[in-house]
Design an enzyme around this catalytic site. Structure first.
Site, PDB file in Angstrom:
ATOM      1  N   ARG A  58      26.066  69.647   0.861  1.00 35.78           N
ATOM      2  CA  ARG A  58      25.335  70.183  -0.086  1.00 35.78           C
ATOM      3  C   ARG A  58      25.738  70.709  -1.352  1.00 35.78           C
ATOM      4  O   ARG A  58      25.283  70.370  -2.628  1.00 35.78           O
ATOM      5  CB  ARG A  58      24.723  71.682   0.478  1.00 35.78           C
TER       6      ARG A  58
ATOM      7  N   LEU B 246      20.526  78.520  11.558  1.00 34.68           N
ATOM      8  CA  LEU B 246      19.825  79.003  12.794  1.00 34.68           C
ATOM      9  C   LEU B 246      20.839  79.095  14.067  1.00 34.68           C
ATOM     10  O   LEU B 246      20.747  80.228  14.851  1.00 34.68           O
ATOM     11  CB  LEU B 246      18.837  77.978  13.098  1.00 34.68           C
TER      12      LEU B 246
END
Lengths: 257, 644, 256
Positions: B337, B448
């Site tokens: 990213r 998560l």
């Protein structure tokens, strides 16, 4: 018993009662329509009157008819209970409500449609059922020659009428009956009554347009393969064909007699 | 104070098992004598609250939303990693560990990351057992996809709504415990302070957001599961309510704040359209699996495009610069990213940006549609395409999407040891709110994983150890620390309400965001950061003189809620800048312009900066003190990341 | 380039649950068509705040259509004129210059107004608490792939599971019924093998709680399905009915 009591007092249980009674009334409509089609037979009302006698005197049908009256009352009472419950669920109403954008007109107006139908049923029963049961209709005698098949119709005075009879005497079939047919022909001379009937049948069409399918949904009988059939029946048979059939009768009588 | 990370001895793979054995246990009959407070009900909070209640502890759980189900974990789209190796493609706990350490640019603690990889497999089992509807194959078994540049398919997903499904799973576990009476849930309650008595966290101060009641709650331990602080940038992909307040109050009460400058900027977000913009919308980076990122080759062409003189279709193939594919041939559009984001920024800085603002590059699906067909593309990304269309009014099936990086996740957070305990005893920090597992950059589908790992499988063991140590004696809420904490909250609120200034809270927040984005965003340098520090201080001073907060405390007052949060962001912002200033290296999401390779890639300085920076609060407006936790790498070799 | 418009908004203002409340009219000028609906309200609120007037309170959080917190009843419809989106995803390009927009809170006895446009939806939480879960503790769980689920079933369960609990179904329903919400959870669990153990007690418990909260009853108008931002289907309600009646008439499981 507590279990069933709690089941039927839940919102789902009450809906189940609506669906059960509603569907039962739907099945009745088929029988009623088929029977009433006798009105179109050109026999001076003989078949129709024999059918009326049968419907009011054959024991199983009598039982069913009581169930039917009960169903109408329960359906209406529960509709009222649920409507009041639902109104309580939204104590403050919306200032702007665009119900038409997300639900069909008939589904949103089942109460109004049902009220029209209830008024209709009361009128209908007062006109025919009540008068029939209280000997407020004329009496008739049919004499049909078994050889020629020709029928003669004769109104008879109340004093001569004991009960429905059907026998053969000397090659002639004699039928004496309450002349509901005559009562029908007479009643439908009244244009207002005809209009009420047509309007009521339209209401029934809309009521069943939503109601028939809805009953299956309430039972939970929802299946990808069968639901389209149910919807088809609901729309074309119950919302169109049956109301049209019923509405045709007063119109037929009004315009032909 | 010397930072003790309490990393267990022994080989990496055995640390956690051994540690679990060494942790003290609480007698089952005694568990009900303990109360644990859980603040926040996202993945970490819900899973922790539920798991602790299942064990028998009394739990008080708090969330500021109207329901625990709305915590921002719900918005995670892409998926959750787990080293199940269901695909037989070479995955293993060690590989997930290695990828995470490397992806984090060697700024995370080995032992924590290994544990994370280890328990990742249990998470999937747990979630499936709860009825989380993960994507499946026709054979009925779980499907996986490759995600965020990983070279194995280890990501489990539930269409584009993985976070939602996982959170609803944890929420259902929480609900079960609420039903059982083991968890007392406080919706619409915001934590405004930690009560530290005799050196231990013993409770919190909360404000009931509906009627403004300020009250204290006592407990044997306090767990902060309050998420990240990305909203310090005003515009971010976080929910509007996400804030640093809980963590910041804990910081002010003695919990060190670690690596605050480590912010993740997500490359595939929908660009800003105007000043009115309140938040940014992220689109899952799974889009980069099939979409190709490009910008016009020359600034001139980009300008003509911006002015509407030409259309996208008019730009010939050879005039399109697929810059990620060009610069990183082996990873192409799937670079991590931070790399993808920085390159997009570079293109824009060079004047090659597209869209009316010029702050966007293209993400093009034309090739994918040609190769796979529109239906397949719709099946894979339909919900994302719909969302894009909804927001921009542009049809991504017909024209390339415009994307631009946006603040998405904060790797920094409260410093915690191996047990997830902060530097305040009895105060724990889980999930995004802590700093522990992602180093300087988080891999896709790992947030998560971490939230649930902490809540389901780490904290139930480690908090037990602490509770067993302190014993089940009831907490005395008559301790003066309770009254003092409550009073300080009341005073702060009274101060805010008394100001009656001229600028709204949003005005300040927006201004702070601009400063942070400009000087402490995708690229940072000494001069800019120094300037930013001054600007933030000025802004903060002005805020405390000139902000308007209407209404009173004793009512539902959203301006007040915001004001309290922004006041803390104004303090945090400065610490972030301080942290970015001291870290004179580039690593992961932190790019110092002074520290880059000749090709303009981030250059780490392992000799001087292989540490976690843990900051100690020294009083309002005072310079915070830096403590370093040296990071020891015994199992991985530090290499310069290369995605060429 | 974005277009700008001037609007009039008629907003329900109510100080708290006791207050009677009423409509107030505001100008929303110079609104860009690429603003979201909530951003338009932000702009109005900024103006009100600067004038010293209490800003309009409304619930919102993620602003990306997934948290389920936003809840406005706009021009007679929940989440406004478009379907399959929440209010936060509604953009001003769906409105016209000069238009008057009426904004009301969800109206339901079970969702009392907290302030202005924000309502209390904890009734939904309590329904979930009654049985919207599989009773498994953390740990000691078999491997995930030991529970195979046929893909069509998994997909169907997923469709039900996408409910965001916003309450638009209740707001849309002329009866104020919550059945779409309740049925979505019951369906998800009834479809999946994991949900089988408590299948029948769950249906009873959740329906029971739904009734306790005072929601209306379903008349199958389908308004909920049309307005649901996640397009939860009416099939779920049929499935819930089936589950409930099966439980009540043919099973011996009781609520726990």
């Amino acid at each position: 018993m507590g279990n069933f009591k709690s089941t039927f007092s839940s919102t789902l249980g009450k809906k189940l009662i609506m669906a059960l009674t509603g569907l039962f009334l739907c099945t009745f409509l088929i029988v009623h329509l088929v029977g009433n089609l006798q009105i179109f037979s050109h026999d001076g009302g003989k078949a129709f009157n024999e059918y009326s006698y049968f419907m009011t005197h054959f024991p199983p049908i009598k039982i069913i008819s009581y169930l039917l009256y009960a169903s109408i009352i329960i359906h209406a009472v529960y509709a009222l209970i649920l409507t009041l419950h639902n109104q309580k669920a939204r104590p403050v109403k919306y200032a702007v409500y665009e119900g038409g954008k997300n639900a069909s007109w008939s589904s949103r107006n089942m109460g109004i449609l049902g009220t029209v139908l209830l008024i209709f049923i009361v009128t209908h029963m007062a006109n025919f059922w009540f008068k029939y049961h209280n000997d407020m209709v004329p009496f008739v005698e049919y004499r049909t020659s078994l050889q020629t098949g020709e029928t003669t119709v004769k109104e008879i005075p109340a004093s001569e009428f004991r009960d429905f009879v059907k026998y053969v005497d000397n090659g002639v079939e004699i039928v004496r009956a309450k002349d509901l047919y005559q009562q029908v022909s007479y009643a439908f001379q009244n244009v207002w009554l005809v209009i009420l009937y047509v309007v009521a049948m339209a209401a029934m069409g809309f009521h069943l347009y939503h109601g028939f399918w809805s009953a299956f949904q309430t039972f939970g009988w929802d299946h990808k393969k069968y639901m389209p059939i149910v919807s088809f029946l609901g729309v074309w048979v119950f919302a169109v064909l049956i109301p049209l059939g019923f509405a045709a009768m007063p119109l037929y009588v009004y315009f032909t007699k | 104070m010397i930072l003790d990370a309490k990393i267990p001895e022994g080989p990496l793979a055995e640390k956690w098992s051994k540690h679990k054995f060494n942790l003290k246990l609480v007698n089952p009959a005694n568990k009900r004598k303990y109360t644990v407070i859980v603040v926040g009900t996202g993945l970490a909070g819900s899973s922790a609250a539920a798991s602790l209640a299942e064990l028998g502890y009394n739990v008080k759980a708090f969330c500021f939303q109207d329901s625990p189900r709305r915590a921002h974990s719900i918005a995670a789209q892409g998926g959750i990693n787990a080293a199940k190796n269901y695909r037989n493609d070479g995955d293993s706990v060690y590989r997930l560990f290695y990828d995470t350490i490397k992806g984090g640019d060697y700024r995370a603690r080995e032992a924590n990351v290994y544990r994370l990889a280890e328990v990742s497999v249990d998470i999937i089992d747990q979630c499936v057992a709860q009825g989380v509807p993960f994507a499946r194959e026709y054979g009925g078994l779980l499907d996986n996809r490759s995600f965020g540049g990983a070279q194995v398919s280890r990501t489990f997903y539930a269409r584009g709504q993985t976070g939602q499904q996982l959170l609803l799973g944890a929420y259902s576990a929480l609900n079960r415990q609420i039903h059982e009476g083991k968890v007392k849930m406080y919706n619409r309650h915001e934590m405004l302070d930690v009560v530290v008595a005799d050196g231990k966290a013993q409770g919190i101060v909360t404000r009931d957001l509906i009627d403004g009641t300020i009250e204290t709650h006592a407990a044997h331990a306090v767990l902060l599961c309050t998420g990240g602080y990305g909203n310090v940038f005003y515009l971010s992909t976080n929910a509007m309510g996400c804030n640093v307040t809980a963590a910041w109050k804990a910081h002010k009460r003695g919990a060190y704040f670690a690596n605050p400058c480590f912010t993740q900027i997500h490359p595939t977000c929908i660009p800003v359209t105007g000043d009115h913009q309140s938040k940014l919308t992220l689109m899952s980076e799974s889009l980069r699996n099939d979409g190709r990122v490009w910008a016009p080759k020359t600034p001139e062409m980009a300008e003509r495009l911006r002015k509407g003189e030409i259309k996208v279709a008019d730009i010939k193939e050879e005039d399109r610069d697929y810059f990620l594919e060009r610069k990183y041939p082996s990873f192409g559009n799937l670079v991590p990213r931070d790399v993808a984001s920085r390159n997009a920024k570079e293109a824009v800085d060079e004047g090659k940006g597209v869209g009316s603002s010029g702050k966007a590059v293209f993400l093009d699906f034309a090739d994918a549609i040609k190769r796979l067909g529109e239906d397949t593309v719709r099946e894979k990304y339909g919900n994302l395409f719909d969302m894009y269309y909804q927001i921009t009014d542009e049809n991504p099936y017909k024209q390339p999407m415009r994307i631009y990086p946006a603040v998405h996740y904060t790797m920094g957070g409260l410093w915690v040891d191996y047990n997830l305990q902060t530097t305040v005893q009895g105060l724990y920090c889980l999930g995004e709110a802590n700093f522990s597992d992602h180093g300087a950059n988080r891999l896709g589908a790992s947030a998560l994983m971490q939230g649930l790992a902490d809540g389901y499988f780490v904290i139930p063991y480690t908090v037990g150890d602490y509770l067993a140590t302190i014993g089940p004696k009831p907490i005395d809420d008559k301790h003066p620390a309770f009254a003092e904490a409550k009073k300080s909250v009341e005073e702060k609120i009274a101060k805010l309400l008394s100001l009656k200034g001229t600028k709204t809270v949003d005005d300040y927040h927006r201004e702070l965001g601009i400063i942070m984005w400009e000087y402490c965003g995708m690229a940072r340098n000494e001069a800019g950061l120094t300037k930013a520090k001054g600007l933030i201080r000025e802004l903060r001073e002005d805020f405390w003189k000139n902000v308007i907060v209407l209404g009173k405390n004793e009512e539902f007052n959203q301006s007040l809620e915001k004001a309290i949060r922004v006041a803390d962001f104004l303090e945090l912002g400065e610490l972030m800048v301080d942290d970015a200033l001291q870290r004179r290296e580039s690593c992961g999401g932190h790019f110092r312009e002074e520290s880059q390779t000749e090709e303009g890639e981030a250059k780490r300085d392992d000799e001087n900066f292989a540490f976690a920076a843990a900051w100690e609060y020294k009083g309002y407006g005072e310079q915070e003190e830096l403590h370093k936790e040296e990071l020891v790498f015994e199992n991985v070799k530090l290499t310069q990341r290369s995605y060429k | 380039m974005s277009k700008h418009m001037n609007l009039t908004i008629k907003v329900w203002r109510q100080k708290n649950v006791q207050d009677k409340g009423g409509f107030k009219t505001y100008k929303a000028d110079n609104i860009a068509d690429d603003m979201s609906f909530l951003e338009m309200l932000d702009v109005v609120n900024e103006g009100l705040t600067k004038k010293g007037e209490d800003p309009i309170h409304f619930d919102h959080d993620c602003r990306e259509g997934i948290c389920g917190m936003c809840s406005l009843y706009i021009n007679g419809r929940p989440h406004g004129p478009k379907t399959a989106i929440t209010t936060c995803q509604l953009h001003m390009r769906s409105f016209n210059d000069g238009e008057t927009i009426t904004i009301e809170p969800w109206r339901s006895g079970a969702f009392p107004v907290i302030k202005d446009l924000a309502v209390d939806r904890t009734a939904f939480d309590r329904i979930q608490q009654a049985g919207g879960y599989v009773s498994v503790n953390t740990g000691g769980i078999p491997d995930a792939n030991e529970i195979p689920v046929p893909k069509p079933i998994a997909d169907e369960a997923f469709n039900s599971a996408t409910c965001i609990g916003c309450g638009a179904c209740v707001a849309a329903c002329k009866n104020g019924s919550a059945m779409l919400f309740v049925s979505a959870k019951i369906s998800q669990m009834a479809l999946l093998p994991q949900g089988q153990q408590e299948r029948y007690q769950r249906a009873q418990a959740m329906v029971n709680q739904m009734d306790t909260e005072g929601f209306g009853s379903c008349t199958n108008t389908g308004a909920c399905e049309v307005e649901c931002p996640k397009e939860i289907s009416l099939t779920n309600i049929a499935r819930m009915n089936r589950e409930y009646f099966t439980a009540k008439f043919f099973k011996e499981e009781e609520m726990h």
